[in-house]
Write a protein that holds these residues in place. Sequence first.
Motif, PDB file in Angstrom:
ATOM      1  N   ARG A  30      -6.729   6.887  11.474  1.00 36.80           N
ATOM      2  CA  ARG A  30      -7.878   6.057  11.915  1.00 36.80           C
ATOM      3  C   ARG A  30      -8.224   5.355  10.609  1.00 36.80           C
ATOM      4  NH1 ARG A  30     -10.043  10.248  14.778  1.00 36.80           N
ATOM      5  NH2 ARG A  30     -12.180  10.172  13.361  1.00 36.80           N
ATOM      6  N   LEU A  31      -8.358   5.889   9.515  1.00 39.68           N
ATOM      7  CA  LEU A  31      -8.684   5.130   8.477  1.00 39.68           C
ATOM      8  C   LEU A  31      -7.668   4.372   7.696  1.00 39.68           C
ATOM      9  CD1 LEU A  31     -10.251   8.134   6.385  1.00 39.68           C
ATOM     10  CD2 LEU A  31     -11.586   5.982   6.957  1.00 39.68           C
ATOM     11  N   LEU A  32      -6.448   4.750   8.036  1.00 41.72           N
ATOM     12  CA  LEU A  32      -5.394   3.636   7.479  1.00 41.72           C
ATOM     13  C   LEU A  32      -5.409   2.581   8.498  1.00 41.72           C
ATOM     14  CD1 LEU A  32      -2.491   6.206   6.852  1.00 41.72           C
ATOM     15  CD2 LEU A  32      -3.466   4.943   5.405  1.00 41.72           C
ATOM     16  N   GLU A  33      -5.535   2.535   9.838  1.00 40.52           N
ATOM     17  CA  GLU A  33      -5.699   1.665  10.633  1.00 40.52           C
ATOM     18  C   GLU A  33      -6.712   0.612  10.507  1.00 40.52           C
ATOM     19  OE1 GLU A  33      -3.884   0.393  13.028  1.00 40.52           O
ATOM     20  OE2 GLU A  33      -1.955   1.863  13.207  1.00 40.52           O
ATOM     21  N   ALA A  34      -8.189   1.224  10.333  1.00 43.05           N
ATOM     22  CA  ALA A  34      -9.217   0.244  10.052  1.00 43.05           C
ATOM     23  C   ALA A  34      -8.972  -0.290   8.827  1.00 43.05           C
ATOM     24  CB  ALA A  34     -10.382   1.416   9.846  1.00 43.05           C
ATOM     25  N   ALA A  35      -8.558   0.531   7.661  1.00 43.54           N
ATOM     26  CA  ALA A  35      -8.382  -0.227   6.158  1.00 43.54           C
ATOM     27  C   ALA A  35      -7.368  -1.391   6.353  1.00 43.54           C
ATOM     28  CB  ALA A  35      -7.905   0.782   5.263  1.00 43.54           C
ATOM     29  N   GLY A  36      -6.156  -1.197   7.336  1.00 40.90           N
ATOM     30  CA  GLY A  36      -5.106  -2.072   7.170  1.00 40.90           C
ATOM     31  C   GLY A  36      -5.694  -3.326   7.880  1.00 40.90           C
ATOM     32  N   GLU A  37      -6.535  -3.343   8.933  1.00 39.26           N
ATOM     33  CA  GLU A  37      -7.050  -4.443   9.576  1.00 39.26           C
ATOM     34  C   GLU A  37      -8.173  -5.118   8.744  1.00 39.26           C
ATOM     35  OE1 GLU A  37      -8.781  -3.851  13.466  1.00 39.26           O
ATOM     36  OE2 GLU A  37      -7.232  -2.117  14.053  1.00 39.26           O
ATOM     37  N   LEU A  38      -9.100  -4.481   7.937  1.00 33.35           N
ATOM     38  CA  LEU A  38      -9.977  -4.931   7.203  1.00 33.35           C
ATOM     39  C   LEU A  38      -9.467  -5.460   5.919  1.00 33.35           C
ATOM     40  CD1 LEU A  38     -12.870  -2.751   7.595  1.00 33.35           C
ATOM     41  CD2 LEU A  38     -12.785  -5.179   8.483  1.00 33.35           C
ATOM     42  N   PHE A  39      -8.344  -5.124   5.215  1.00 36.78           N
ATOM     43  CA  PHE A  39      -7.519  -5.575   4.295  1.00 36.78           C
ATOM     44  C   PHE A  39      -6.862  -6.488   4.775  1.00 36.78           C
ATOM     45  CE2 PHE A  39      -7.327  -1.222   2.212  1.00 36.78           C
ATOM     46  CZ  PHE A  39      -8.584  -1.393   1.352  1.00 36.78           C
ATOM     47  N   ALA A  40      -6.186  -6.740   5.710  1.00 35.07           N
ATOM     48  CA  ALA A  40      -5.618  -8.068   6.202  1.00 35.07           C
ATOM     49  C   ALA A  40      -6.517  -8.964   6.463  1.00 35.07           C
ATOM     50  CB  ALA A  40      -4.946  -7.624   7.667  1.00 35.07           C
ATOM     51  N   GLU A  41      -7.722  -8.643   6.809  1.00 25.61           N
ATOM     52  CA  GLU A  41      -8.617  -9.966   7.171  1.00 25.61           C
ATOM     53  C   GLU A  41      -9.429 -10.288   5.941  1.00 25.61           C
ATOM     54  OE1 GLU A  41     -13.132 -10.438   9.612  1.00 25.61           O
ATOM     55  OE2 GLU A  41     -11.787  -8.715  10.017  1.00 25.61           O
ATOM     56  N   LYS A  42      -9.895  -9.459   5.200  1.00 26.46           N
ATOM     57  CA  LYS A  42     -10.776 -10.034   3.862  1.00 26.46           C
ATOM     58  C   LYS A  42     -10.238  -9.958   2.597  1.00 26.46           C
ATOM     59  CE  LYS A  42     -15.066  -8.718   6.442  1.00 26.46           C
ATOM     60  NZ  LYS A  42     -16.207  -8.031   6.459  1.00 26.46           N
ATOM     61  N   GLY A  43      -9.030  -9.041   2.337  1.00 24.57           N
ATOM     62  CA  GLY A  43      -8.277  -8.807   1.109  1.00 24.57           C
ATOM     63  C   GLY A  43      -8.877  -7.511   0.578  1.00 24.57           C
ATOM     64  N   PHE A  44      -8.432  -7.044  -0.505  1.00 22.00           N
ATOM     65  CA  PHE A  44      -8.725  -5.757  -1.162  1.00 22.00           C
ATOM     66  C   PHE A  44      -9.935  -5.988  -1.722  1.00 22.00           C
ATOM     67  CE2 PHE A  44      -9.386  -3.580  -5.102  1.00 22.00           C
ATOM     68  CZ  PHE A  44      -9.090  -2.440  -4.737  1.00 22.00           C
ATOM     69  N   ARG A  45     -10.454  -6.957  -2.224  1.00 20.84           N
ATOM     70  CA  ARG A  45     -11.913  -6.940  -2.949  1.00 20.84           C
ATOM     71  C   ARG A  45     -12.965  -7.054  -2.215  1.00 20.84           C
ATOM     72  NH1 ARG A  45      -8.022  -9.436  -5.929  1.00 20.84           N
ATOM     73  NH2 ARG A  45      -7.800  -8.980  -8.391  1.00 20.84           N
ATOM     74  N   LEU A  46     -12.657  -7.885  -0.799  1.00 22.27           N
ATOM     75  CA  LEU A  46     -13.904  -8.242  -0.095  1.00 22.27           C
ATOM     76  C   LEU A  46     -14.072  -7.154   1.209  1.00 22.27           C
ATOM     77  CD1 LEU A  46     -13.760 -12.023   0.709  1.00 22.27           C
ATOM     78  CD2 LEU A  46     -15.177 -10.648  -1.077  1.00 22.27           C
ATOM     79  N   ALA A  47     -13.096  -6.408   1.170  1.00 18.83           N
ATOM     80  CA  ALA A  47     -13.216  -5.246   2.335  1.00 18.83           C
ATOM     81  C   ALA A  47     -13.883  -4.026   1.754  1.00 18.83           C
ATOM     82  CB  ALA A  47     -11.775  -4.813   2.737  1.00 18.83           C
ATOM     83  N   ALA A  48     -15.245  -3.528   2.406  1.00 18.38           N
ATOM     84  CA  ALA A  48     -16.172  -2.626   1.906  1.00 18.38           C
ATOM     85  C   ALA A  48     -15.671  -1.399   2.465  1.00 18.38           C
ATOM     86  CB  ALA A  48     -17.464  -2.900   2.013  1.00 18.38           C
ATOM     87  N   THR A  49     -15.661  -0.228   1.558  1.00 20.81           N
ATOM     88  CA  THR A  49     -15.347   1.078   2.274  1.00 20.81           C
ATOM     89  C   THR A  49     -16.107   1.531   3.255  1.00 20.81           C
ATOM     90  OG1 THR A  49     -16.592   2.066   0.245  1.00 20.81           O
ATOM     91  CG2 THR A  49     -14.180   1.868  -0.309  1.00 20.81           C
ATOM     92  N   ARG A  50     -17.417   1.278   3.018  1.00 21.61           N
ATOM     93  CA  ARG A  50     -18.475   1.703   4.276  1.00 21.61           C
ATOM     94  C   ARG A  50     -18.013   1.013   5.406  1.00 21.61           C
ATOM     95  NH1 ARG A  50     -22.775   4.227   2.650  1.00 21.61           N
ATOM     96  NH2 ARG A  50     -23.221   4.214   0.314  1.00 21.61           N
ATOM     97  N   GLU A  51     -17.698  -0.367   5.473  1.00 20.05           N
ATOM     98  CA  GLU A  51     -17.282  -1.044   6.687  1.00 20.05           C
ATOM     99  C   GLU A  51     -15.987  -0.255   7.011  1.00 20.05           C
ATOM    100  OE1 GLU A  51     -16.515  -5.579   8.179  1.00 20.05           O
ATOM    101  OE2 GLU A  51     -16.396  -5.245   5.953  1.00 20.05           O
TER     102      GLU A  51
END
Length: 252
Positions: free
Chosen positions: A14-35
Amino acid sequence: MKSGKQSQAETRERLLEAAGELFAEKGFRLAATREICRKAGSDIAAIHYHFGNKEKLYEAVLRYADSLLSDAVPDFSASPQRSREARLRDMIEWVLIQCFAQGQPGWRWRFIEHATVELTPSLKAFFKSRILPMYDALDSICREFLGPAASKLQVRLATRSILGQCFYYRHFRALISATEGSEMFSQEGLHELTDHIVRFSIAGLKEQARQLKSGHRRESASSHVRGRAVRERPRRKVSLTAGRTGSSAERV
């Protein structure tokens, strides 16, 4: 009832899927770990437990995205059983299959595009281990077409031009579908697209090879003519008398 290991594995995915979506949408720097944690239904401790930190999570998503390839990377190396044309077609077809494979998460290609723009250290390592071998294989095929007269840069430009044709349709898929319809991305449409890119690429490679060979012949002929002209150039005779006379005149 789920075991502890099964529950942990599901949390990690689930973390991999959620991180994948947010990294894809915002990039590494803007995707927050809490989100990422909120989206995955977990807490910050889960990221530390499974990955260590945000950078390690990003690397894990990169490997996870790579693992979602629909087919393993084939062997494109030279073979007496496979012509250069056949191996070029195999590679182009494989790349297009990966670009438009059904069942892949929508974020996968957006994540890869973000990763190539941000060019993190983990992506550099990934490129060297996973992508560079594919580039080298296509370089080898292009070299077979272009011949020994082609420079390393000319070979690499040919490689990028061929891959660029494939990635163009992936990158602009939404625009093409909106303006021309989605038939191009059907199974039949992708088969026609493969044929087109193969024909276009082979024609371009053969024409460039012809120009390189012709230019090499002209250069060799010019070098031969220049060399003969130097050998046959008459020697100038210097008159010692004239030289002495001139010197005497100057002294007077």
